[in-house]
Design a protein around this motif. Sequence first.
Motif, PDB file in Angstrom:
ATOM      1  N   LYS A   5     -19.191 -14.552   0.811  1.00  9.77           N
ATOM      2  CA  LYS A   5     -20.487 -14.194   0.236  1.00  9.77           C
ATOM      3  C   LYS A   5     -20.984 -12.821   0.680  1.00  9.77           C
ATOM      4  CE  LYS A   5     -22.051 -18.958  -0.442  1.00  9.77           C
ATOM      5  NZ  LYS A   5     -23.058 -19.974  -0.103  1.00  9.77           N
ATOM      6  N   ILE A   6     -20.366 -12.232   1.698  1.00 14.87           N
ATOM      7  CA  ILE A   6     -20.843 -10.915   2.127  1.00 14.87           C
ATOM      8  C   ILE A   6     -20.325  -9.814   1.203  1.00 14.87           C
ATOM      9  CG2 ILE A   6     -20.921 -11.681   4.526  1.00 14.87           C
ATOM     10  CD1 ILE A   6     -18.455  -9.900   5.029  1.00 14.87           C
ATOM     11  N   PHE A   7     -19.368 -10.133   0.337  1.00  9.54           N
ATOM     12  CA  PHE A   7     -18.776  -9.116  -0.524  1.00  9.54           C
ATOM     13  C   PHE A   7     -19.552  -8.954  -1.817  1.00  9.54           C
ATOM     14  CE2 PHE A   7     -15.217  -9.905   2.254  1.00  9.54           C
ATOM     15  CZ  PHE A   7     -14.592  -8.669   2.341  1.00  9.54           C
ATOM     16  N   ASP A   8     -19.947  -7.710  -2.111  1.00  7.32           N
ATOM     17  CA  ASP A   8     -20.498  -7.415  -3.428  1.00  7.32           C
ATOM     18  C   ASP A   8     -19.610  -6.375  -4.097  1.00  7.32           C
ATOM     19  OD1 ASP A   8     -21.076  -5.249  -1.890  1.00  7.32           O
ATOM     20  OD2 ASP A   8     -23.226  -5.200  -2.335  1.00  7.32           O
ATOM     21  N   TYR A   9     -18.347  -6.332  -3.697  1.00  5.85           N
ATOM     22  CA  TYR A   9     -17.360  -5.434  -4.268  1.00  5.85           C
ATOM     23  C   TYR A   9     -16.049  -6.212  -4.362  1.00  5.85           C
ATOM     24  CZ  TYR A   9     -17.013  -5.019   0.784  1.00  5.85           C
ATOM     25  OH  TYR A   9     -16.955  -5.292   2.124  1.00  5.85           O
ATOM     26  N   SER A  10     -15.086  -5.602  -4.993  1.00 10.20           N
ATOM     27  CA  SER A  10     -13.826  -6.293  -5.264  1.00 10.20           C
ATOM     28  C   SER A  10     -12.847  -6.132  -4.110  1.00 10.20           C
ATOM     29  CB  SER A  10     -13.206  -5.735  -6.543  1.00 10.20           C
ATOM     30  OG  SER A  10     -11.865  -6.149  -6.665  1.00 10.20           O
ATOM     31  N   PRO A  11     -12.463  -7.230  -3.456  1.00 12.20           N
ATOM     32  CA  PRO A  11     -11.433  -7.132  -2.423  1.00 12.20           C
ATOM     33  C   PRO A  11     -10.127  -6.554  -2.971  1.00 12.20           C
ATOM     34  CG  PRO A  11     -12.542  -9.244  -2.284  1.00 12.20           C
ATOM     35  CD  PRO A  11     -13.002  -8.597  -3.556  1.00 12.20           C
ATOM     36  N   GLU A  12      -9.821  -6.878  -4.205  1.00 12.35           N
ATOM     37  CA  GLU A  12      -8.588  -6.350  -4.813  1.00 12.35           C
ATOM     38  C   GLU A  12      -8.612  -4.820  -4.906  1.00 12.35           C
ATOM     39  OE1 GLU A  12     -10.328  -8.924  -5.934  1.00 12.35           O
ATOM     40  OE2 GLU A  12      -8.884 -10.526  -5.469  1.00 12.35           O
ATOM     41  N   ALA A  13      -9.806  -4.259  -5.184  1.00 10.08           N
ATOM     42  CA  ALA A  13      -9.930  -2.803  -5.236  1.00 10.08           C
ATOM     43  C   ALA A  13      -9.661  -2.188  -3.865  1.00 10.08           C
ATOM     44  CB  ALA A  13     -11.320  -2.408  -5.732  1.00 10.08           C
ATOM     45  N   LEU A  14     -10.053  -2.897  -2.800  1.00 10.57           N
ATOM     46  CA  LEU A  14      -9.798  -2.398  -1.456  1.00 10.57           C
ATOM     47  C   LEU A  14      -8.311  -2.428  -1.130  1.00 10.57           C
ATOM     48  CD1 LEU A  14     -12.756  -3.942   0.567  1.00 10.57           C
ATOM     49  CD2 LEU A  14     -12.490  -1.606  -0.246  1.00 10.57           C
ATOM     50  N   LEU A  18      -6.554   0.787   0.290  1.00 13.40           N
ATOM     51  CA  LEU A  18      -6.010   0.776   1.643  1.00 13.40           C
ATOM     52  C   LEU A  18      -4.492   0.637   1.666  1.00 13.40           C
ATOM     53  CD1 LEU A  18      -8.679  -1.591   3.257  1.00 13.40           C
ATOM     54  CD2 LEU A  18      -8.598   0.905   3.367  1.00 13.40           C
ATOM     55  N   SER A  19      -3.930   0.062   0.620  1.00 15.64           N
ATOM     56  CA  SER A  19      -2.505  -0.216   0.406  1.00 15.64           C
ATOM     57  C   SER A  19      -2.151  -1.610   0.934  1.00 15.64           C
ATOM     58  CB  SER A  19      -1.579   0.832   1.027  1.00 15.64           C
ATOM     59  OG  SER A  19      -1.335   0.569   2.390  1.00 15.64           O
ATOM     60  N   PRO A  20      -1.313  -2.315   0.168  1.00 20.25           N
ATOM     61  CA  PRO A  20      -0.868  -3.650   0.607  1.00 20.25           C
ATOM     62  C   PRO A  20      -0.145  -3.594   1.952  1.00 20.25           C
ATOM     63  CG  PRO A  20      -0.349  -3.302  -1.710  1.00 20.25           C
ATOM     64  CD  PRO A  20      -0.812  -1.972  -1.175  1.00 20.25           C
ATOM     65  N   GLU A  21       0.635  -2.519   2.177  1.00 17.69           N
ATOM     66  CA  GLU A  21       1.393  -2.402   3.426  1.00 17.69           C
ATOM     67  C   GLU A  21       0.462  -2.353   4.642  1.00 17.69           C
ATOM     68  OE1 GLU A  21       3.799  -1.075   0.056  1.00 17.69           O
ATOM     69  OE2 GLU A  21       1.797  -0.490   0.771  1.00 17.69           O
ATOM     70  N   ARG A  22      -0.650  -1.635   4.510  1.00 20.54           N
ATOM     71  CA  ARG A  22      -1.567  -1.519   5.642  1.00 20.54           C
ATOM     72  C   ARG A  22      -2.269  -2.843   5.924  1.00 20.54           C
ATOM     73  NH1 ARG A  22      -3.086   2.272   8.796  1.00 20.54           N
ATOM     74  NH2 ARG A  22      -1.867   3.785   7.617  1.00 20.54           N
ATOM     75  N   ASN A  33      -5.456 -14.996   3.658  1.00 26.70           N
ATOM     76  CA  ASN A  33      -6.797 -14.963   3.071  1.00 26.70           C
ATOM     77  C   ASN A  33      -7.245 -13.504   2.976  1.00 26.70           C
ATOM     78  OD1 ASN A  33      -9.735 -14.880   2.917  1.00 26.70           O
ATOM     79  ND2 ASN A  33      -9.653 -17.097   3.206  1.00 26.70           N
ATOM     80  N   LEU A  34      -7.325 -12.986   1.765  1.00 25.80           N
ATOM     81  CA  LEU A  34      -7.587 -11.566   1.557  1.00 25.80           C
ATOM     82  C   LEU A  34      -8.949 -11.150   2.083  1.00 25.80           C
ATOM     83  CD1 LEU A  34      -6.843  -8.815   0.459  1.00 25.80           C
ATOM     84  CD2 LEU A  34      -7.598  -9.573  -1.810  1.00 25.80           C
ATOM     85  N   VAL A  35      -9.971 -11.941   1.802  1.00 23.03           N
ATOM     86  CA  VAL A  35     -11.325 -11.577   2.237  1.00 23.03           C
ATOM     87  C   VAL A  35     -11.412 -11.542   3.757  1.00 23.03           C
ATOM     88  CG1 VAL A  35     -13.737 -12.334   2.270  1.00 23.03           C
ATOM     89  CG2 VAL A  35     -12.437 -12.417   0.140  1.00 23.03           C
ATOM     90  N   THR A  36     -10.850 -12.552   4.400  1.00 24.46           N
ATOM     91  CA  THR A  36     -10.869 -12.595   5.864  1.00 24.46           C
ATOM     92  C   THR A  36     -10.029 -11.469   6.453  1.00 24.46           C
ATOM     93  OG1 THR A  36     -11.067 -15.000   5.711  1.00 24.46           O
ATOM     94  CG2 THR A  36     -10.546 -14.090   7.863  1.00 24.46           C
ATOM     95  N   ALA A  37      -8.917 -11.147   5.799  1.00 14.31           N
ATOM     96  CA  ALA A  37      -8.064 -10.053   6.270  1.00 14.31           C
ATOM     97  C   ALA A  37      -8.797  -8.720   6.225  1.00 14.31           C
ATOM     98  CB  ALA A  37      -6.794  -9.993   5.426  1.00 14.31           C
TER      99      ALA A  37
END
Length: 217
Positions: A5-14, A18-22, A33-37
């Motif tokens: 609930k703290i996200f008001d933006y797209s985790p996928e955009a991040l 930032l890159s999947p590798e990072r 868990n993408l949001v927790t990561a």
Amino acid sequence: MSTEKIFDYSPEALVKALSPERLTPYLAETSGNLVTAIDLYRRNIEISGAFYEILGIAEVSLRNTLNEQLTALDAKQSGLWFENLGNILTEDARRDITLAQKRASRKAIQETPGAVVAELSFGFWRYLLAKRYETSLWTPALRHGFPGLVRRQRAAVYSAVSDLHILRNRIAHHEPILQRNLSQDLLTTFRLLDWISEDTSKWALSFSKVDNLMSNY
């Protein structure tokens, strides 16, 4: 309130930014868990920034105390220690000095000894404390730069500086540090500062944010 609930933006955009590798090591720590990561990545940034502040003080203090002792060792000769000690220093160290002189010259400042010293890397100072310089530099000079160190043991200083150099490089390259023993890293940082200058150590401790950030995680 859930983390999501703290996200008001797209985790996928991040992920794209930032890159999947990072993000891979953070996803591994959070069972995918993408949001927790991403939140863990943010925490790594916060603690890294707090560490970087005090590591900067440790690095500057280290190079200044070593420079002072090398200057005293070379006092009977004309010129500068980093020009006169070439027969003692390794080829890599001499190359580092040449590059530091070139960087100082390229800047819109006079190439003063202080400017050259400031351009020498943390790694340069670390390796001046290596065993190869025990009799040539440590015993006659460098050990006097650590008045708070009992018995003035070179190996203890080298070990501490090596650990902090690795930590600094991980932070500088935006790598994860949360899996390190950060409590030990913090202790090592202030131990090194205590060895060089107790007053500087107390000053850095007075505004360090590391303890508070670590206690929240």
